[in-house]
Design a protein around this motif. Structure first.
Motif, PDB file in Angstrom:
ATOM      1  N   LYS A  43     -22.229  28.085  37.075  1.00 56.28           N
ATOM      2  CA  LYS A  43     -21.395  26.845  37.272  1.00 56.28           C
ATOM      3  C   LYS A  43     -21.623  26.504  38.802  1.00 56.28           C
ATOM      4  CE  LYS A  43     -17.024  24.772  36.623  1.00 56.28           C
ATOM      5  NZ  LYS A  43     -17.490  23.530  37.118  1.00 56.28           N
ATOM      6  N   VAL A  46     -24.753  24.892  39.523  1.00 57.28           N
ATOM      7  CA  VAL A  46     -24.961  23.505  38.920  1.00 57.28           C
ATOM      8  C   VAL A  46     -24.020  22.629  39.715  1.00 57.28           C
ATOM      9  CG1 VAL A  46     -24.183  22.175  36.843  1.00 57.28           C
ATOM     10  CG2 VAL A  46     -25.512  24.338  36.656  1.00 57.28           C
ATOM     11  N   ASP A  47     -22.777  22.906  39.955  1.00 55.28           N
ATOM     12  CA  ASP A  47     -21.865  22.229  40.821  1.00 55.28           C
ATOM     13  C   ASP A  47     -22.468  21.507  42.210  1.00 55.28           C
ATOM     14  OD1 ASP A  47     -20.198  22.147  38.970  1.00 55.28           O
ATOM     15  OD2 ASP A  47     -18.722  23.832  39.782  1.00 55.28           O
ATOM     16  N   VAL A  49     -25.679  20.655  42.686  1.00 59.10           N
ATOM     17  CA  VAL A  49     -26.756  19.760  42.392  1.00 59.10           C
ATOM     18  C   VAL A  49     -26.287  18.167  42.646  1.00 59.10           C
ATOM     19  CG1 VAL A  49     -28.263  18.754  40.631  1.00 59.10           C
ATOM     20  CG2 VAL A  49     -27.877  21.192  40.995  1.00 59.10           C
ATOM     21  N   ASP A  53     -22.506  13.661  37.532  1.00 58.02           N
ATOM     22  CA  ASP A  53     -22.063  14.502  36.816  1.00 58.02           C
ATOM     23  C   ASP A  53     -22.530  14.342  35.195  1.00 58.02           C
ATOM     24  OD1 ASP A  53     -20.889  16.078  38.621  1.00 58.02           O
ATOM     25  OD2 ASP A  53     -18.555  15.139  38.025  1.00 58.02           O
ATOM     26  N   ASP A  55     -25.614  13.034  34.506  1.00 48.70           N
ATOM     27  CA  ASP A  55     -26.914  13.453  34.421  1.00 48.70           C
ATOM     28  C   ASP A  55     -26.918  15.058  34.307  1.00 48.70           C
ATOM     29  OD1 ASP A  55     -27.962  10.959  34.206  1.00 48.70           O
ATOM     30  OD2 ASP A  55     -28.587  10.804  36.414  1.00 48.70           O
ATOM     31  N   LYS A  56     -26.010  15.729  35.069  1.00 55.81           N
ATOM     32  CA  LYS A  56     -25.808  17.229  34.893  1.00 55.81           C
ATOM     33  C   LYS A  56     -25.485  17.451  33.546  1.00 55.81           C
ATOM     34  CE  LYS A  56     -24.006  17.968  39.453  1.00 55.81           C
ATOM     35  NZ  LYS A  56     -22.957  18.392  40.425  1.00 55.81           N
ATOM     36  N   ARG A  57     -24.520  16.713  32.931  1.00 51.92           N
ATOM     37  CA  ARG A  57     -24.490  17.232  31.348  1.00 51.92           C
ATOM     38  C   ARG A  57     -25.375  16.899  30.451  1.00 51.92           C
ATOM     39  NH1 ARG A  57     -19.155  15.025  32.779  1.00 51.92           N
ATOM     40  NH2 ARG A  57     -19.426  13.309  32.089  1.00 51.92           N
ATOM     41  N   ILE A  59     -28.510  17.175  31.358  1.00 58.49           N
ATOM     42  CA  ILE A  59     -29.709  18.236  31.577  1.00 58.49           C
ATOM     43  C   ILE A  59     -29.385  19.385  30.819  1.00 58.49           C
ATOM     44  CG2 ILE A  59     -30.795  19.584  33.444  1.00 58.49           C
ATOM     45  CD1 ILE A  59     -30.562  17.153  35.111  1.00 58.49           C
ATOM     46  N   LEU A  60     -27.843  19.887  31.337  1.00 56.99           N
ATOM     47  CA  LEU A  60     -27.420  20.965  30.612  1.00 56.99           C
ATOM     48  C   LEU A  60     -27.584  20.989  29.103  1.00 56.99           C
ATOM     49  CD1 LEU A  60     -24.563  21.889  33.120  1.00 56.99           C
ATOM     50  CD2 LEU A  60     -26.742  22.786  33.055  1.00 56.99           C
ATOM     51  N   ASN A  83     -29.844  28.178  36.168  1.00 56.16           N
ATOM     52  CA  ASN A  83     -29.257  27.216  37.417  1.00 56.16           C
ATOM     53  C   ASN A  83     -30.579  26.334  37.365  1.00 56.16           C
ATOM     54  OD1 ASN A  83     -27.912  26.527  39.465  1.00 56.16           O
ATOM     55  ND2 ASN A  83     -29.165  27.533  41.018  1.00 56.16           N
TER      56      ASN A  83
END
Length: 173
Positions: A43, A46-47, A49, A53, A55-57, A59-60, A83
């Motif tokens: 986390k 990831v935070d 990057v 948010d 796009d992060k979700r 990707i994850l 990561n």
């Protein structure tokens, strides 16, 4: 006439080459990848990057889907920690065009310089051995980004992650 038959095929290859993701991987040759059965996301990493948010979700979710499809499970006490890092840059293509074409008032060579600009993204996916706290595998994907609409962006992220994760684990494929 033969040219007309092959034109759709040539266009298909041009479109396919524009949408491809270039993938590179690196890994610890001494790591036993068969022992990694569970995963969790890092986390704090990831935070950090620097992307939205949303796009992060995306990707994850794509990474999780790929790892689950490979038989791994998400865990509070994982074998590997996942990561990510992402960056983008503007790219410019400049090419000269020389061709013949017909216009009502002119037939002859056409000279022109064409410039195209696009965003290229790079996605790093790191797998860290949780027990040893060491990087054991890294996948890197690079390619043109789609920013037009949400559906295309979602599909492009899945393509990036899918191409990268297709190279994991390194010995079994």
């Amino acid at each position: 006439m033969k040219l007309i038959k092959f034109l759709p095929l040539a266009l298909l290859f041009m479109v396919a080459s524009c949408s491809s993701v270039k993938v590179a991987t690196d890994y610890d040759t001494k790591a036993d990848f068969s022992q990694y059965k569970t995963f969790a996301f890092y986390k704090k990493g990831v935070d950090k990057v620097d992307i939205s948010d949303l796009d992060k979700r995306r990707i994850l979710r794509a990474i999780e889907s790929e790892l689950l499809a490979q038989g791994m499970t998400k865990s509070e006490n994982p074998d590997v920690i996942v990561n990510i890092f992402a960056k983008s840059s503007k790219k410019i293509n400049i090419y000269n065009d020389y061709n013949y074409f017909w216009r009502p008032w002119y037939y002859g060579p056409n000279f022109g310089t064409h410039i195209s600009q696009y965003n290229e993204g790079t996605l790093f996916i790191d797998l860290i051995d949780n027990q040893k706290k060491e990087l054991v595998w890294q996948g890197i994907g690079r390619g043109a980004l789609t920013m037009n609409n949400v559906e295309k962006k979602e599909a492009r992220i899945k393509e990036f992650v899918g191409e990268i994760m297709a190279k994991y684990p390194p010995f079994e494929k």
